[in-house]
Design a protein around this motif. Structure first.
Motif, mmCIF file in Angstrom:
data_model
loop_
_atom_site.group_PDB
_atom_site.id
_atom_site.type_symbol
_atom_site.label_atom_id
_atom_site.label_comp_id
_atom_site.label_asym_id
_atom_site.label_seq_id
_atom_site.Cartn_x
_atom_site.Cartn_y
_atom_site.Cartn_z
ATOM 1 N N ALA A 102 -38.134 21.830 46.772
ATOM 2 C CA ALA A 102 -37.070 21.399 47.685
ATOM 3 C C ALA A 102 -37.590 21.254 49.109
ATOM 4 O O ALA A 102 -37.217 20.323 49.831
ATOM 5 N N VAL A 103 -38.466 22.184 49.525
ATOM 6 C CA VAL A 103 -39.039 22.102 50.873
ATOM 7 C C VAL A 103 -39.972 20.899 50.984
ATOM 8 O O VAL A 103 -39.954 20.178 51.999
ATOM 9 N N LEU A 104 -40.775 20.651 49.957
ATOM 10 C CA LEU A 104 -41.665 19.487 49.965
ATOM 11 C C LEU A 104 -40.856 18.191 50.034
ATOM 12 O O LEU A 104 -41.243 17.243 50.732
ATOM 13 N N TYR A 105 -39.759 18.127 49.307
ATOM 14 C CA TYR A 105 -38.879 16.954 49.340
ATOM 15 C C TYR A 105 -38.336 16.748 50.759
ATOM 16 O O TYR A 105 -38.311 15.635 51.279
ATOM 17 N N THR A 106 -37.925 17.838 51.388
ATOM 18 C CA THR A 106 -37.371 17.763 52.742
ATOM 19 C C THR A 106 -38.436 17.386 53.756
ATOM 20 O O THR A 106 -38.161 16.653 54.720
ATOM 21 N N ALA A 107 -39.666 17.858 53.564
ATOM 22 C CA ALA A 107 -40.735 17.588 54.531
ATOM 23 C C ALA A 107 -41.246 16.156 54.467
ATOM 24 O O ALA A 107 -41.833 15.665 55.435
ATOM 25 N N ASN A 252 -45.874 12.392 54.357
ATOM 26 C CA ASN A 252 -46.267 13.577 55.118
ATOM 27 C C ASN A 252 -47.708 13.941 54.786
ATOM 28 O O ASN A 252 -48.014 14.318 53.648
ATOM 29 N N PRO A 253 -48.603 13.819 55.763
ATOM 30 C CA PRO A 253 -50.012 14.141 55.508
ATOM 31 C C PRO A 253 -50.217 15.510 54.870
ATOM 32 O O PRO A 253 -51.110 15.674 54.026
ATOM 33 N N VAL A 254 -49.409 16.484 55.251
ATOM 34 C CA VAL A 254 -49.536 17.822 54.665
ATOM 35 C C VAL A 254 -49.224 17.784 53.174
ATOM 36 O O VAL A 254 -49.946 18.360 52.351
ATOM 37 N N ASN A 255 -48.147 17.083 52.805
ATOM 38 C CA ASN A 255 -47.786 16.956 51.392
ATOM 39 C C ASN A 255 -48.886 16.244 50.602
ATOM 40 O O ASN A 255 -49.229 16.637 49.488
ATOM 41 N N VAL A 256 -49.421 15.164 51.179
ATOM 42 C CA VAL A 256 -50.429 14.375 50.478
ATOM 43 C C VAL A 256 -51.703 15.184 50.267
ATOM 44 O O VAL A 256 -52.296 15.171 49.173
ATOM 45 N N VAL A 257 -52.138 15.888 51.300
ATOM 46 C CA VAL A 257 -53.324 16.743 51.161
ATOM 47 C C VAL A 257 -53.093 17.796 50.084
ATOM 48 O O VAL A 257 -53.971 18.079 49.248
ATOM 49 N N LEU A 258 -51.910 18.384 50.084
ATOM 50 C CA LEU A 258 -51.577 19.386 49.067
ATOM 51 C C LEU A 258 -51.614 18.782 47.665
ATOM 52 O O LEU A 258 -52.120 19.406 46.721
ATOM 53 N N GLY A 338 -45.794 21.166 56.923
ATOM 54 C CA GLY A 338 -45.063 19.948 56.568
ATOM 55 C C GLY A 338 -43.758 19.823 57.308
ATOM 56 O O GLY A 338 -43.393 18.737 57.796
ATOM 57 N N LEU A 339 -43.015 20.922 57.420
ATOM 58 C CA LEU A 339 -41.737 20.887 58.129
ATOM 59 C C LEU A 339 -41.937 20.656 59.626
ATOM 60 O O LEU A 339 -41.152 19.940 60.259
ATOM 61 N N VAL A 340 -42.970 21.255 60.182
ATOM 62 C CA VAL A 340 -43.277 21.030 61.606
ATOM 63 C C VAL A 340 -43.616 19.557 61.848
ATOM 64 O O VAL A 340 -43.149 18.956 62.821
ATOM 65 N N PHE A 341 -44.431 18.988 60.954
ATOM 66 C CA PHE A 341 -44.780 17.566 61.089
ATOM 67 C C PHE A 341 -43.526 16.699 61.059
ATOM 68 O O PHE A 341 -43.368 15.785 61.881
ATOM 69 N N VAL A 346 -39.491 13.277 63.846
ATOM 70 C CA VAL A 346 -38.074 12.962 64.087
ATOM 71 C C VAL A 346 -37.742 13.073 65.571
ATOM 72 O O VAL A 346 -37.153 12.165 66.161
ATOM 73 N N VAL A 347 -38.122 14.183 66.185
ATOM 74 C CA VAL A 347 -37.811 14.383 67.606
ATOM 75 C C VAL A 347 -38.610 13.413 68.473
ATOM 76 O O VAL A 347 -38.058 12.755 69.362
ATOM 77 N N GLY A 348 -39.907 13.317 68.206
ATOM 78 C CA GLY A 348 -40.750 12.414 68.995
ATOM 79 C C GLY A 348 -40.353 10.972 68.834
ATOM 80 O O GLY A 348 -40.285 10.215 69.814
ATOM 81 N N GLY A 349 -40.059 10.562 67.594
ATOM 82 C CA GLY A 349 -39.650 9.181 67.349
ATOM 83 C C GLY A 349 -38.332 8.845 68.010
ATOM 84 O O GLY A 349 -38.170 7.778 68.604
ATOM 85 N N THR A 350 -37.373 9.769 67.933
ATOM 86 C CA THR A 350 -36.070 9.541 68.563
ATOM 87 C C THR A 350 -36.203 9.431 70.076
ATOM 88 O O THR A 350 -35.596 8.559 70.709
ATOM 89 N N CYS A 351 -36.994 10.307 70.668
ATOM 90 C CA CYS A 351 -37.202 10.249 72.121
ATOM 91 C C CYS A 351 -37.916 8.964 72.530
ATOM 92 O O CYS A 351 -37.561 8.350 73.546
#
Length: 514
Positions: A102-107, A252-258, A338-341, A346-351
């Motif tokens: 579920a966390v991987l899906y969200t990330a 998500n690079p973290v997900n892909v590396v994992l 992954g969640l931090v990424f 989201v925040v950086g893109g929106t700004c």
């Protein structure tokens, strides 16, 4: 314990998606899929109809048309996708694996943002894919246990595979993966009557796609075959690099590396029951491989392979579960990263979209100001809508323009933006004049709207980030083209682009519909 965490995750992620949906304007694809919902069909030029029904449902039959309602179906389905990921992970191993899934899906940017916040055909497809995968896994696990799968289970497989394809034709890869698993590892499935009933049910569900294409000269087939057909074996390294980078970023690079680490680990270690592992690999790897290979020869869209990475995340979740047994981690570093990424994007893109001063695109010529700035697809249309409406009302009062004057455009973008942000507010139809491959769904919308009468006038609105020369474009369909007004739209105090409003006088009566 993990179920409580799951609900916290769903609620927080949903709130973040709702906030993003309210802050960001609709993108090119989103406003285009909004036009699908204006007239429901069994199929459309580009895609099957599920996204149109999703928009209709969550705008309450087009009564609430704010951006958040247009996107609401994607957000609700993303929450459902997170829940399904948990239960698939639990089914293949345990609750901790489900929590990690579920966390991987969200990330993942694909499942949480591209399909989970923006309204695209992928939004309902991701959920239908997961449900169909869940039932296919149940059939495999029944076989492992020596049980005979019920006919109802086979019906559910056929139903949700069919619905998955009715979201997006890429859903055929899920049936293909199941067939590949059966062909290579479990041919006993071919002797089960339920297997053929399931295929028949899928065929019946997707039959409207075929029937519509028969009635419309197979335009969907023609269009998509042109997008994926390899016309010459000449390597396109730029396309390949962009696709690989895009897949790496979107998922998500973290997900892909994992996932890569997990696949390497699988070569010498067992994480899951053999048949479960093989089914997940057969359903996940082919779509990734096909998209990657195609990108060697022509341009493709990296998010096409999103469902494949989404499927492989279940194997990755089982790997994290194995590590957790040894390291006793509350939340593995991979998941936190992954969640931090995701949050940074989201925040950086929106700004960036809302506050970047001016434009990151072309600044050399006023006529093409902002060209190449992707952020302008998601910003500035609201402001222009208000400015244009005030100007248009004044023109009506002065008898310079008539209410309901049509707006013409030669391409589906920016036609769909004009439809959503301009035309519906002044009760003016947007009419496409151009080639079918440029107009897409507008060729059909034209047939359901009052046509331009010979000698009639129309408006043409040109945003400078999509530069156009109206005189050259419409010289064969109108007698003359007159610039009426220009709007300078700003972002954070600096000009981001211009909008030019032209009056097209004297329609010549040229053919512009199907």
């Amino acid at each position: 314990m993990y179920r409580k965490k799951l609900w916290y995750l769903i609620v927080v992620a949903t709130l973040v998606r709702l906030l993003a949906a309210m802050l960001l304007e609709l993108g090119n694809d989103e406003v285009y899929y909004y036009t699908y919902a204006l007239h429901l069909q069994p199929n459309y030029f580009d895609h099957p109809p599920a996204v149109a029904f999703l928009v209709r449902a969550f705008t309450f039959n087009l009564h609430f048309l704010q951006e958040v309602f247009v996107r609401l179906g994607a957000i609700v389905f993303a929450a459902l996708g997170t829940w399904l990921s948990f239960y698939i992970g639990k089914a293949i191993k345990n609750e901790r694996t489900g929590w990690y899934a579920a966390v991987l899906y969200t990330a993942s940017l694909y499942s949480s943002l591209i399909a989970g916040t923006f309204i695209l055909p992928d939004s309902p497809q991701a959920v239908c894919w997961l449900i169909a995968l869940y039932y296919m896994l149940q059939i495999v696990q029944d076989g492992i246990a020596g049980h005979k799968s019920s006919l109802a289970l086979w019906i559910q497989v056929g139903l949700f595979n069919g619905l998955c394809i009715m979201c997006k034709v890429h859903g055929v890869f899920l049936w293909g993966g199941f067939g590949l698993y059966a062909l290579i590892y479990n041919r006993r499935i071919f002797a089960v009557p339920g297997f053929y009933l399931s295929i028949l049910l899928t065929a019946l569900i997707i039959s409207p796609i075929l029937l519509w294409n028969v009635q419309n000269n197979f335009v969907t087939w023609t269009y998509h075959s042109e997008r994926v057909e390899v016309q010459q074996l000449m390597l396109d390294k730029d396309s390949f690099i962009q696709t690989i980078f895009g897949q790496f970023f979107y998922n998500n690079p973290v997900n892909v590396v994992l996932i890569v680490i997990t696949l390497l680990y699988l070569r010498r270690n067992m994480l899951l029951q053999r048949d479960v592992k093989i089914l997940l690999l057969c359903c996940g790897l082919p779509i990734i491989a096909v998209v990657s290979v195609l990108s060697l020869f022509r341009s493709v869209l990296p998010h096409w392979s999103g469902p494949g990475f989404m499927t492989l995340c279940f194997i990755a979740a089982s790997y994290l579960d194995r590590r957790a047994e040894r390291l006793q981690e509350k939340l593995p570093l991979f998941l936190r990263g992954g969640l931090v990424f995701l949050l940074v994007v989201v925040v950086g893109g929106t700004c960036l979209i809302r506050f970047y001063p001016g434009t990151i695109g072309d600044k050399e010529a006023e006529a093409s100001y902002g060209e190449g700035d992707f952020t302008l697809d998601l910003y500035g249309w609201r402001n222009f809508s208000v400015d244009f409406r005030d100007w248009f009302v004044q023109q009506e009062r002065e008898k310079q323009l008539n209410a309901g004057i049509p707006i013409v455009c030669n391409k589906w973008f920016p036609a769909a933006h004009l439809e959503y942000y301009v035309g519906r507010h002044i009760q003016s139809p947007v009419i496409g004049i151009g080639e079918l491959n440029d107009l897409h769904h507008y060729a059909w919308l034209n047939t359901w709207r009052p046509g331009l009468q010979k000698g009639a006038d129309a408006l043409c609105i040109v945003p400078s980030n999509y530069p156009l020369h109206p005189v050259d474009t419409y010289k064969t369909t109108f007698e003359s083209v007159i610039l009426l007004h220009s709007f300078a739209e700003k972002r954070n105090g600096r000009i981001s682009r211009y909008f030019y409003v032209y009056r097209l006088k004297g329609f010549k009566g040229a053919e512009y519909t199907l």
